[in-house]
Design an enzyme around this catalytic site. Structure first.
Site, short mmCIF file in Angstrom:
data_model
loop_
_atom_site.label_atom_id
_atom_site.label_comp_id
_atom_site.label_asym_id
_atom_site.label_seq_id
_atom_site.Cartn_x
_atom_site.Cartn_y
_atom_site.Cartn_z
N HIS A 281 -35.57 -21.00 -13.40
CA HIS A 281 -35.21 -22.42 -13.48
C HIS A 281 -33.76 -22.61 -13.90
CE1 HIS A 281 -35.41 -26.71 -14.18
NE2 HIS A 281 -34.92 -26.52 -15.38
N CYS A 282 -33.23 -21.69 -14.72
CA CYS A 282 -31.95 -21.95 -15.37
C CYS A 282 -30.72 -21.73 -14.48
CB CYS A 282 -31.83 -21.09 -16.62
SG CYS A 282 -32.98 -21.55 -17.93
N ILE A 283 -30.49 -20.50 -14.05
CA ILE A 283 -29.21 -20.16 -13.44
C ILE A 283 -28.97 -20.88 -12.11
CG2 ILE A 283 -27.71 -18.30 -12.64
CD1 ILE A 283 -29.07 -16.47 -14.61
N ASP A 286 -29.37 -25.22 -13.47
CA ASP A 286 -28.63 -25.90 -14.54
C ASP A 286 -27.16 -26.19 -14.23
OD1 ASP A 286 -31.03 -25.67 -15.77
OD2 ASP A 286 -30.38 -24.37 -17.39
#
Length: 441
Positions: A281-283, A286
């Site tokens: 989900h992050c890299i 975001d």
């Protein structure tokens, strides 16, 4: 997150209010996923009374029956949480009883490239309906700088209470790393920024019960930016080595060996390694929040992020092109070839498939008429665009039968030397198998 509407607090009898207060909990967590459930577990483990709120009745029923749906939280963990008094709910009435409410709901990308804040706003409205004087409210959902002050605060203040005066409001970015057994929630420093110094102090005091180190940010915007900076840093550097991998092949340079040598420098360098793309989900998500905020507020592009997105987005296409070249060299076309994908999760030794590059790789292979199968010790069923991808049973038999095997994720369960021995053709996108006859990204 669409929470079920609840009756206004004013309609509850004074007796019910008093009963709820007597049955108070120190923490209510909204959103019991990869972020919220580990937080609830940690709080319960230090003796706090914890309630959980989630819109999915299956998740709530499972947790209340002692079953976990999150990789890093075991069924035994949930049973211990239940023994410590943890209960999950779908009804937001449980928020009234909480001294602290932490919002851990998802913020996926919206159609305009920014964060979809519908779950955050729904959660904030649920909190506002139940907000009590003296409560602490913390947003942990990743978003752009300004969300806590500009979106969450006004919704909470519709209750008639004021942040910094009647209740405390803060932002604390989640730093959960699925599968990481070294740096759990307690061992990872927690950044906290409040709307006011008193808000920060209350949030610091709360998280100080759960983690070893709490870091105070200047305010909510700095705490929000810290999360985006962490992941944008990784995103940009992964894009750098991915493009270096492409360039190095054309220059006849072993990029993996170059990285190994550079990594011996004890200062000024951190090793990043090429891959088939970025996942989780992050890299991949975001940094979009930051470029969205820059574009919408300042009117121009955050060019570093845009470039990194472009490079990393093209890596699945590059992997498929290399796979096609490898087959062509062996005298086979990609069309009609049997291709086995090993590891379809976004990182090793977890079942999490969010934004995994395996999905676009499979989609591109199918578009070129390859017959795609997969194996993953953590994924029993995998679908691509609504179609189930065949899962092989006996792995070693499968690698012998397939024309090409592509290692997308190096799960520890894989015997890599044996795979190299048995596969007809092996394409290693993780840089783990360096021997003659194995193609390395």
């Amino acid at each position: 997150m669409q929470l079920s509407p609840a009756e206004p607090l004013g309609e509850l009898s004074a007796q019910l209010v008093e009963e709820e207060r007597q049955d108070s909990v120190e923490l209510a967590v909204i959103g019991l996923g990869y972020v919220g459930l580990p937080l609830a577990r940690e709080a319960a483990s230090v003796g706090l009374r914890v309630a959980g709120l989630d819109r999915d009745p299956r998740v709530v029923a499972g947790l209340n029956s002692g079953r976990s749906h999150v990789d890093d939280v075991s069924d035994e963990d949930v049973r211990r949480m239940r023994e410590a008094g943890f209960t999950a709910y779908t009804d937001d009435a449980c928020l009234t009883r909480a001294q602290t409410v932490v919002i851990c709901v998802p913020t996926p990308l919206s159609t305009d490239g920014g964060p979809d804040l519908s779950a955050v706003t729904s959660a904030a409205r649920a909190v506002a309906r139940r907000l009590q004087p003296g409560q602490l409210v913390v947003l942990e959902s990743t978003t752009y700088p300004g969300t806590t002050e500009e979106v969450v605060r006004p919704l909470l203040e519709e209750s008639g209470l004021r942040a910094g005066d009647d209740f405390a409001l803060a932002f604390s970015p989640e730093r959960i790393d699925p599968g990481n057994t070294t740096h759990g929630l307690r061992e990872t420093p927690k950044v906290v920024g409040g709307c006011t110094p008193s808000c920060t102090a209350e949030a610091v005091a709360f998280y100080g019960k759960l983690v070893d180190t709490v870091v105070e940010a200047k305010g909510t915007r700095e705490a929000e930016m810290a999360k985006l900076l962490e992941n944008t840093y990784r995103h940009v550097n992964i894009a750098l080595v991915n493009e270096l991998a492409i360039i190095s092949r054309e220059l006849n340079v072993d990029v993996w060996d170059a990285i190994r040598c550079a990594d011996t420098k004890p200062f000024g360098f951190q090793a990043f390694r090429p891959s088939a793309g970025v996942g989780g989900h992050c890299i991949p998500i975001d940094p979009n929040y930051l470029s969205y905020k820059v574009r919408s507020s300042l009117g121009y592009d955050f060019r570093f992020v845009e470039l990194a997105q472009d490079v990393n987005r093209r890596m699945p296409e590059y992997v498929v092109r290399r796979a096609q070249d490898l087959l062509n060299t062996a005298g086979r076309p990609l069309s009609g070839s049997r291709v086995l994908l090993l590891g379809v999760t976004y990182k090793p030794d977890v079942a999490d498939q969010r934004e995994s590059p395996a999905l676009p790789v499979a989609r591109l292979l199918r578009a070129r008429n390859a017959e795609v199968s997969f194996h993953d010790p953590h994924v029993p069923l995998w679908t691509v665009d609504g179609t189930t991808v065949p899962r092989v049973g006996d792995l070693m038999t499968a690698v012998r039968e397939h024309d090409l095997t592509i290692l997308l994720q190096d799960h520890s369960a894989y015997d890599l030397p044996s795979l190299a021995d048995e596969a007809r053709l092996l394409f290693d996108t993780r840089g783990r198998i360096f021997r003659p006859g194995v193609e390395v990204l």
